[in-house]
Design a protein around this motif. Structure first.
Motif, PDB file in Angstrom:
ATOM      1  N   ALA A   1      -3.884 -21.048 -15.910  1.00  0.00           N
ATOM      2  CA  ALA A   1      -4.487 -21.155 -14.577  1.00  0.00           C
ATOM      3  C   ALA A   1      -4.388 -22.580 -14.050  1.00  0.00           C
ATOM      4  CB  ALA A   1      -5.948 -20.716 -14.627  1.00  0.00           C
ATOM      5  N   ARG A   2      -4.116 -22.686 -12.757  1.00  0.00           N
ATOM      6  CA  ARG A   2      -4.084 -23.988 -12.088  1.00  0.00           C
ATOM      7  C   ARG A   2      -5.072 -24.043 -10.914  1.00  0.00           C
ATOM      8  NH1 ARG A   2      -0.183 -27.238 -13.610  1.00  0.00           N
ATOM      9  NH2 ARG A   2      -0.093 -28.389 -11.633  1.00  0.00           N
ATOM     10  N   ARG A   3      -5.275 -22.911 -10.257  1.00  0.00           N
ATOM     11  CA  ARG A   3      -6.223 -22.834  -9.143  1.00  0.00           C
ATOM     12  C   ARG A   3      -7.366 -21.912  -9.575  1.00  0.00           C
ATOM     13  NH1 ARG A   3      -4.299 -20.286  -4.744  1.00  0.00           N
ATOM     14  NH2 ARG A   3      -5.471 -21.566  -3.247  1.00  0.00           N
ATOM     15  N   VAL A   4      -8.588 -22.468  -9.648  1.00  0.00           N
ATOM     16  CA  VAL A   4      -9.693 -21.789 -10.325  1.00  0.00           C
ATOM     17  C   VAL A   4     -10.909 -21.674  -9.404  1.00  0.00           C
ATOM     18  CG1 VAL A   4     -11.260 -21.850 -12.306  1.00  0.00           C
ATOM     19  CG2 VAL A   4      -8.902 -22.671 -12.543  1.00  0.00           C
ATOM     20  N   LEU A   5     -11.560 -20.515  -9.449  1.00  0.00           N
ATOM     21  CA  LEU A   5     -12.834 -20.291  -8.772  1.00  0.00           C
ATOM     22  C   LEU A   5     -13.966 -20.330  -9.800  1.00  0.00           C
ATOM     23  CD1 LEU A   5     -11.856 -17.154  -6.636  1.00  0.00           C
ATOM     24  CD2 LEU A   5     -12.090 -19.493  -5.773  1.00  0.00           C
ATOM     25  N   ASP A   6     -15.004 -21.096  -9.527  1.00  0.00           N
ATOM     26  CA  ASP A   6     -16.230 -21.059 -10.337  1.00  0.00           C
ATOM     27  C   ASP A   6     -17.276 -20.355  -9.493  1.00  0.00           C
ATOM     28  OD1 ASP A   6     -18.389 -21.398 -11.974  1.00  0.00           O
ATOM     29  OD2 ASP A   6     -18.382 -23.594 -11.948  1.00  0.00           O
TER      30      ASP A   6
ATOM     31  N   LEU B   1     -17.187 -16.369 -13.921  1.00  0.00           N
ATOM     32  CA  LEU B   1     -18.590 -16.059 -13.656  1.00  0.00           C
ATOM     33  C   LEU B   1     -19.339 -16.311 -14.960  1.00  0.00           C
ATOM     34  CD1 LEU B   1     -16.746 -13.845 -11.932  1.00  0.00           C
ATOM     35  CD2 LEU B   1     -19.012 -13.128 -11.174  1.00  0.00           C
ATOM     36  N   MET B   2     -19.797 -17.533 -15.140  1.00  0.00           N
ATOM     37  CA  MET B   2     -20.423 -17.932 -16.394  1.00  0.00           C
ATOM     38  C   MET B   2     -21.937 -17.807 -16.283  1.00  0.00           C
ATOM     39  SD  MET B   2     -19.865 -21.445 -18.578  1.00  0.00           S
ATOM     40  CE  MET B   2     -20.864 -22.444 -17.486  1.00  0.00           C
ATOM     41  N   GLU B   3     -22.517 -16.856 -17.045  1.00  0.00           N
ATOM     42  CA  GLU B   3     -23.961 -16.599 -17.028  1.00  0.00           C
ATOM     43  C   GLU B   3     -24.428 -16.328 -15.591  1.00  0.00           C
ATOM     44  OE1 GLU B   3     -25.443 -16.822 -20.551  1.00  0.00           O
ATOM     45  OE2 GLU B   3     -23.293 -16.459 -20.371  1.00  0.00           O
ATOM     46  N   VAL B   4     -23.743 -15.418 -14.926  1.00  0.00           N
ATOM     47  CA  VAL B   4     -24.023 -15.115 -13.518  1.00  0.00           C
ATOM     48  C   VAL B   4     -24.483 -13.672 -13.315  1.00  0.00           C
ATOM     49  CG1 VAL B   4     -22.958 -14.832 -11.237  1.00  0.00           C
ATOM     50  CG2 VAL B   4     -22.488 -16.883 -12.588  1.00  0.00           C
ATOM     51  N   ILE B   5     -23.784 -12.714 -13.901  1.00  0.00           N
ATOM     52  CA  ILE B   5     -24.032 -11.318 -13.540  1.00  0.00           C
ATOM     53  C   ILE B   5     -25.455 -10.889 -13.859  1.00  0.00           C
ATOM     54  CG2 ILE B   5     -21.608 -10.639 -13.748  1.00  0.00           C
ATOM     55  CD1 ILE B   5     -22.331  -9.346 -16.447  1.00  0.00           C
ATOM     56  N   GLU B   6     -26.066 -11.493 -14.887  1.00  0.00           N
ATOM     57  CA  GLU B   6     -27.426 -11.086 -15.261  1.00  0.00           C
ATOM     58  C   GLU B   6     -28.470 -11.542 -14.237  1.00  0.00           C
ATOM     59  OE1 GLU B   6     -26.409 -14.930 -17.407  1.00  0.00           O
ATOM     60  OE2 GLU B   6     -25.438 -12.987 -17.048  1.00  0.00           O
ATOM     61  N   HIS B   7     -28.067 -12.384 -13.286  1.00  0.00           N
ATOM     62  CA  HIS B   7     -28.964 -12.807 -12.213  1.00  0.00           C
ATOM     63  C   HIS B   7     -28.857 -11.889 -10.993  1.00  0.00           C
ATOM     64  CE1 HIS B   7     -30.162 -16.726 -13.965  1.00  0.00           C
ATOM     65  NE2 HIS B   7     -28.968 -16.677 -14.533  1.00  0.00           N
TER      66      HIS B   7
ATOM     67  N   THR C   1      -6.748 -13.662 -13.500  1.00  0.00           N
ATOM     68  CA  THR C   1      -7.627 -13.682 -14.674  1.00  0.00           C
ATOM     69  C   THR C   1      -9.072 -13.829 -14.221  1.00  0.00           C
ATOM     70  OG1 THR C   1      -5.907 -14.733 -16.027  1.00  0.00           O
ATOM     71  CG2 THR C   1      -8.174 -14.883 -16.837  1.00  0.00           C
ATOM     72  N   VAL C   2      -9.964 -13.068 -14.835  1.00  0.00           N
ATOM     73  CA  VAL C   2     -11.397 -13.192 -14.565  1.00  0.00           C
ATOM     74  C   VAL C   2     -12.114 -13.364 -15.901  1.00  0.00           C
ATOM     75  CG1 VAL C   2     -13.460 -12.143 -13.578  1.00  0.00           C
ATOM     76  CG2 VAL C   2     -11.240 -11.734 -12.506  1.00  0.00           C
ATOM     77  N   LEU C   3     -12.958 -14.389 -15.997  1.00  0.00           N
ATOM     78  CA  LEU C   3     -13.757 -14.635 -17.199  1.00  0.00           C
ATOM     79  C   LEU C   3     -15.222 -14.422 -16.860  1.00  0.00           C
ATOM     80  CD1 LEU C   3     -12.144 -18.009 -18.379  1.00  0.00           C
ATOM     81  CD2 LEU C   3     -11.400 -15.685 -18.905  1.00  0.00           C
ATOM     82  N   ILE C   4     -15.901 -13.611 -17.636  1.00  0.00           N
ATOM     83  CA  ILE C   4     -17.328 -13.344 -17.425  1.00  0.00           C
ATOM     84  C   ILE C   4     -18.066 -13.537 -18.741  1.00  0.00           C
ATOM     85  CG2 ILE C   4     -19.061 -11.618 -16.822  1.00  0.00           C
ATOM     86  CD1 ILE C   4     -17.099 -10.364 -14.922  1.00  0.00           C
TER      87      ILE C   4
ATOM     88  N   VAL D   1     -12.632 -11.252 -21.019  1.00  0.00           N
ATOM     89  CA  VAL D   1     -11.460 -11.862 -20.398  1.00  0.00           C
ATOM     90  C   VAL D   1     -10.643 -10.743 -19.775  1.00  0.00           C
ATOM     91  CG1 VAL D   1      -9.394 -13.268 -20.751  1.00  0.00           C
ATOM     92  CG2 VAL D   1     -11.452 -13.715 -22.115  1.00  0.00           C
ATOM     93  N   PHE D   2     -10.617 -10.699 -18.457  1.00  0.00           N
ATOM     94  CA  PHE D   2      -9.878  -9.681 -17.711  1.00  0.00           C
ATOM     95  C   PHE D   2      -8.522 -10.249 -17.270  1.00  0.00           C
ATOM     96  CE2 PHE D   2     -14.349  -8.800 -17.100  1.00  0.00           C
ATOM     97  CZ  PHE D   2     -14.467  -7.430 -17.144  1.00  0.00           C
TER      98      PHE D   2
END
Length: 468
Positions: free
Chosen positions: A277-282, A361-367, A388-391, A459-460
């Motif tokens: 990855a080079r362009r990333v969304l947080d 989405l790091m420690e996000v969905i549970e909120h 790619t999606v990381l949760i 890791v999607f």
């Protein structure tokens, strides 16, 4: 003791809606050892001041017990501290909760504010007051009060005349005061237990984890009760706001003891590198803990941090700038990464977020309320649709290993749910099937044979990318 809050935002009397106290009325509220009074010395369109006056009866203090004041003569009726914080909670309960039924749109509006506490206990003096309030965006004027003006050689007392000015949400201003007044005082009048730690975490949500003096604040607020302080600091680390100096160790399977948040950062960073990855969304970046890790990575050319909280984004922006300045001053290699911050809800489908290599989405969905997860799923996997999606999310089975976490309680007061490994796997596989992704699940943190890891990561990878 006295505290005043003044605004010049027009119409200034809207302050009354947020405080849930009418400017034309004076009201009184009973306390355990006295009374609190709320009134408005001025209430005009151009300027409005709300005053909180707290009358403490020193006799009731001694008779009631639960205080370190053992004499009938003490400073509690005159100097702001833990009793003033208790009065804030008793009088402005709804405002501290961030609710305003009549004018809900005002809650998220930043008001120009001036707060005055003419006599404030400040253990450590004016310097400590600056250290605690300035990182939150306040301009601080803390004038030491002399022991006796007639005898200047006696020096300054431990009290200051405090004046804070800044543009803040009223709820944030009240929460800053509720936490920092007792932290400056250091003489709480009630028992310190886990409930107090939970109050600290709730009131400090969104700002305490990212505060450079969070350990000092936590220790003072909880009177250095080591087990309770350890519990609170662990929970703050769980919010993923760790010191910028704590480097993320790059491994998908951390195998040596480190703070869990650091291991989580390392696992995410490793997965992003592996994906090229080079362009990333947080997404749900909060106060920017992960953004600071990504900022140091030279392979990322563009990073976008997205969060619904304007206050969190403001803190993130300041922290990223400070880190960038430090890297430049140290002549460290700079990645030249371009970082932008964007305020948006993650359940909102935003086409401008499409086309990125990866989203985290790091420690996000549970909120997010579970009934809102389909909207989040559509926004992330259907509209943004990165390769790619990381949760990451807590593993509920591991909660039994947290010493002060009662059975059935979540790790964070704002968590809407916490899933077992099987629940997370089922949800992740369903998302992957519906949107054309492959998914693999990885542990983060030291695993328990019975409970698994403290954090679980999915890791999607887009099937289109896999075919290519």
């Amino acid at each position: 003791m006295l505290l005043t809050m003044t605004t010049t935002r027009n119409p200034a009397t809207d302050l009354g809606f947020l405080l849930h106290k009418h400017p034309e009325k004076a009201q009184s509220f009973p306390l355990s050892a006295g009374k609190a009074h709320v009134f408005y010395p001025e209430a005009a369109q151009e300027r409005c001041t709300a005053a909180l006056l707290v009358e403490i009866d020193p006799v009731d203090l001694v008779r009631g017990g639960g205080t370190s004041s053992t004499q009938y003569v003490n400073d509690r009726p005159y100097a702001g501290g833990s009793y003033l914080a208790v009065a804030l909670r008793a009088v402005f309960t709804t405002a501290l909760a961030g609710r305003c039924a009549n004018r809900p749109e005002l809650v998220d509006e930043a008001f120009p504010l001036e707060i005055r506490v003419p006599s404030l206990t400040a253990r450590g003096g004016a310097e400590v007051v600056h250290k605690l309030f300035e990182p939150l965006g306040w301009q601080v004027d803390a004038c030491p009060i002399p022991l006796d003006p007639e005898f200047p050689r006696w020096g300054a007392s431990r009290y200051v005349d405090l004046r804070l000015t800044g543009t803040q949400r009223v709820v944030d201003a009240l929460r800053h005061l509720y936490v920092l007044l007792p932290a400056l005082d250091g003489d709480k009048h009630y028992w310190i237990g886990q409930d107090e730690a939970d109050k600290l975490l709730r009131s400090g949500e969104g700002w305490l984890a990212g505060h450079p003096e969070r350990e000092l604040i936590t220790n003072r607020y909880l009177e250095r009760r080591r087990p309770i302080v350890s519990y609170a600091l662990t929970r703050l680390a769980e919010a993923d706001d760790v010191p910028a100096e704590a480097e993320a160790r790059v491994t998908e399977l951390p195998d040596r003891p480190e703070p869990l948040a650091v291991q989580r950062h390392g696992s995410v960073l490793a997965a992003l590198r592996a994906a090229g990855a080079r362009r990333v969304l947080d997404l749900g970046c909060g106060a920017g803990a992960l953004l600071r890790v990504l900022q140091k990575e030279p392979s990322f050319t563009e990073i976008v941090g997205v969060d619904v909280s304007a206050n969190a984004l403001d803190i993130a922006g300041k922290r990223l700038k400070n880190q960038s300045d430090a890297l430049s001053a140290g002549k460290s290699a700079s990645s030249g990464t371009r970082i932008t911050l964007k305020q948006s809800a993650l359940t909102y489908a935003d086409p401008s977020l499409a086309g990125y290599d990866a989203a985290v989405l790091m420690e996000v969905i549970e909120h997010v309320d579970e009934e809102r997860l389909p909207a989040l799923e559509h926004a992330v996997f259907g509209v943004a649709a990165p390769r790619t999606v990381l949760i990451t999310t807590p593993n509920a089975e591991y909660n039994r290993h947290f010493e002060f976490l009662e059975e059935g309680r979540f790790r964070h007061a704002d968590h809407r749910f916490e899933w077992t490994r099987e629940q997370f796997r089922s949800w992740a596989e369903g998302v992957a099937t519906r949107h054309g992704y492959e998914v693999r699940l990885l542990p983060v943190g030291q695993e328990s044979p019975e409970s698994g890891p403290p954090t679980q990561m999915a890791v999607f990878t887009s099937r289109k990318e896999a075919v290519a």
